[in-house]
Motif scaffolding. Sequence first.
Motif, PDB file in Angstrom:
ATOM      1  N   SER A   1      22.575  31.579   9.636  1.00 42.61           N
ATOM      2  CA  SER A   1      22.331  32.212   8.342  1.00 42.61           C
ATOM      3  C   SER A   1      21.320  31.396   7.553  1.00 42.61           C
ATOM      4  O   SER A   1      21.244  30.170   7.692  1.00 42.61           O
ATOM      5  CB  SER A   1      23.637  32.322   7.554  1.00 42.61           C
ATOM      6  OG  SER A   1      23.405  32.730   6.224  1.00 42.61           O
ATOM      7  N   ARG A   2      20.559  32.087   6.710  1.00 41.68           N
ATOM      8  CA  ARG A   2      19.651  31.385   5.792  1.00 41.68           C
ATOM      9  C   ARG A   2      20.361  30.930   4.520  1.00 41.68           C
ATOM     10  O   ARG A   2      19.949  29.975   3.885  1.00 41.68           O
ATOM     11  CB  ARG A   2      18.477  32.299   5.400  1.00 41.68           C
ATOM     12  CG  ARG A   2      17.559  32.693   6.546  1.00 41.68           C
ATOM     13  CD  ARG A   2      16.419  33.547   6.025  1.00 41.68           C
ATOM     14  NE  ARG A   2      15.602  34.096   7.102  1.00 41.68           N
ATOM     15  CZ  ARG A   2      14.590  33.448   7.675  1.00 41.68           C
ATOM     16  NH1 ARG A   2      14.273  32.240   7.256  1.00 41.68           N
ATOM     17  NH2 ARG A   2      13.899  34.013   8.649  1.00 41.68           N
ATOM     18  N   ASP A   3      21.439  31.640   4.134  1.00 43.81           N
ATOM     19  CA  ASP A   3      22.068  31.378   2.838  1.00 43.81           C
ATOM     20  C   ASP A   3      23.550  31.050   2.934  1.00 43.81           C
ATOM     21  O   ASP A   3      24.233  30.943   1.911  1.00 43.81           O
ATOM     22  CB  ASP A   3      21.874  32.575   1.905  1.00 43.81           C
ATOM     23  CG  ASP A   3      22.438  33.874   2.480  1.00 43.81           C
ATOM     24  OD1 ASP A   3      23.100  33.828   3.554  1.00 43.81           O
ATOM     25  OD2 ASP A   3      22.221  34.938   1.873  1.00 43.81           O
ATOM     26  N   ALA A   4      24.089  30.908   4.144  1.00 44.05           N
ATOM     27  CA  ALA A   4      25.508  30.629   4.375  1.00 44.05           C
ATOM     28  C   ALA A   4      26.408  31.772   3.915  1.00 44.05           C
ATOM     29  O   ALA A   4      27.611  31.596   3.779  1.00 44.05           O
ATOM     30  CB  ALA A   4      25.928  29.330   3.687  1.00 44.05           C
ATOM     31  N   VAL A   5      25.823  32.944   3.708  1.00 52.23           N
ATOM     32  CA  VAL A   5      26.597  34.125   3.312  1.00 52.23           C
ATOM     33  C   VAL A   5      26.444  35.223   4.360  1.00 52.23           C
ATOM     34  O   VAL A   5      27.425  35.722   4.915  1.00 52.23           O
ATOM     35  CB  VAL A   5      26.148  34.632   1.925  1.00 52.23           C
ATOM     36  CG1 VAL A   5      26.913  35.913   1.569  1.00 52.23           C
ATOM     37  CG2 VAL A   5      26.378  33.569   0.853  1.00 52.23           C
ATOM     38  N   ASP A   6      25.209  35.614   4.642  1.00 51.90           N
ATOM     39  CA  ASP A   6      24.931  36.664   5.623  1.00 51.90           C
ATOM     40  C   ASP A   6      24.509  36.020   6.946  1.00 51.90           C
ATOM     41  O   ASP A   6      23.492  35.323   7.018  1.00 51.90           O
ATOM     42  CB  ASP A   6      23.817  37.583   5.116  1.00 51.90           C
ATOM     43  CG  ASP A   6      24.222  38.313   3.844  1.00 51.90           C
ATOM     44  OD1 ASP A   6      25.357  38.814   3.792  1.00 51.90           O
ATOM     45  OD2 ASP A   6      23.410  38.360   2.903  1.00 51.90           O
TER      46      ASP A   6
END
Length: 579
Positions: A424-429
């Motif tokens: 993930s780039r944002d630790a969410v998606d």
Amino acid sequence: MTNTGNNFDGNVTIQNAGGISVNDNATFIRNGGANTFKLLIQGIGSSMNVNLDMIWDINSGTEANNELTINDNGTLTVQEDLKLDYSGGMKIMAQLNNTATLNVLKDILFIATADNLVELKLNNSAVLNIGRFFVRGTPKYGLLNCNAASKVVYNGNKYIQVFADTAGSGTGDVFSYMNVQLNNSRPTIPQVTMAGSARIHGILTLTDGVLQTTNSNKIYMRPASSMTAGSNASFIQGPATYSVNTVSSITNVYQVGQNNQLHQVDLTIDQTTNTETEYTVEAIESPAEDFGYSLPGTIDLVSKVRHYSITQSLGTALDDAKIKIYYVPDDGVSDVPNLAVVKDDGASNWIDLSGTGSGSPSGSIISGSFTSFSKFALGNKSGGGNPLPICLLHFSANENNSQVDLSWSTASEINNNYFTVEKSRDAVDFEFVIDVPGAGTSNQTLYYSDIDLGPYRGLSYYRLKQTDYDGSFRYSDLVIVKIKEGGNDEVYFSVQPNPATDVMEVIFGGEIRGKNAPLISEYSGKIFIFDAQAKLIYEKELGSSFTKLGVNLTYFNQGIYFVTLISNDKLYKAKFVKE
């Protein structure tokens, strides 16, 4: 608002559901005078919003204190920093009463030259929400005084926060917490770390975020205090301590855990005297069987996944103690009647404490009585069917020539269908990287590896998902990978020369091919310089274009100075001497 030294009342009052919005900094400067200097927000619906910093700059004045007061359910919101800066005159007193609320989305700075000159006081059911750090100089002047049902909330979703320690100047100023709530939803853990040890006199509510403690920087729950609301999303990762000062039987709940998982422990204590004694519990992700201790005839297996450390400070003797361990699926409990609690005797032997369990694969077990403390773990009674396994031993992701090497290992897999690596780039998606078949059921350590040939540039996050045959799954901790692209990610901080005479340089940036390089925009910072009396001498915002900053020391007196840098959600400190 400025009082230049004349004797006039400098008052701003917001009441009767009134509101003020300041689009820039809200600055209160007092250079003298004997009259009141005050901001008062009171009444239902009364509020003030400051889009940048609120600054109290107090240099002189007599008789009347400088007061920031919020009453009833009035609200003050500061979108960036609240700075309480005292260099002379009367005390700065910020006070919240009744159900008042103070929201500071970044830092609260206490700047003073001695004890009892800057104070933030919470009374009744007042609430303070802080989005990042409490910043104090050296010595740590500044008082936080919390009473009654008041609450400090470490509240955010962007920054890693630092839980301010109780210890202050060493000569009087301290931070005294009543009730504290952890509510930080930042994706990576831990969300909150400790600046030192902190004492809580009321309730610690664990709503969101993991609080990282260590043996030297931990939470002390005072007598009659409690922890509540712990979950897999919020617990103490590291040691936690309760104080007990009663001969009555008391059960304290320790909401400790590791690796995205709460492993609650309830400790029941019966002391022989009311001498105050501290009891510390930590859940440790290290197999009990790895100690190699001798097993009693009634136990044929101890946990392959974790153990618990419980210690007692010097204090009073015990009449009796019991432990309740809450187990989860990866503890490998499948035969509850043959589950037991074991403890070591200090001589490399496990002792069978027996116990009464409930539920499988999740549940709890209450041990038999004991009168000393050591290591504790789950055990399988001789002939029982509890495998007490571990699934994941480690997971790593490391940059290697613009690729990412992936590796992990397991032991004693049970019904393990396959692994999935995600990034993930944002630790969410997250998105899929690769699937790797599992070993089904195994009683030996197995090693896995693979490569991500197309990683993201910059900062990214990897995790491992393990899926059983029945479709149930669990995730590993997130692993951060940084692949440089143009700018840099690592913060380098130094002060030179030291000692300095005319000019001192603060080096702030990263390194590319041996040279200092600007930071990317998300890693800008702010620098503060304090003198030996903790008076703020210099401050400056550092944007992403900075690699070094020259500070003119011409007007600095000779002596010791302390430099504090806030960047990348972290505090950096250095000391230099002006000759």
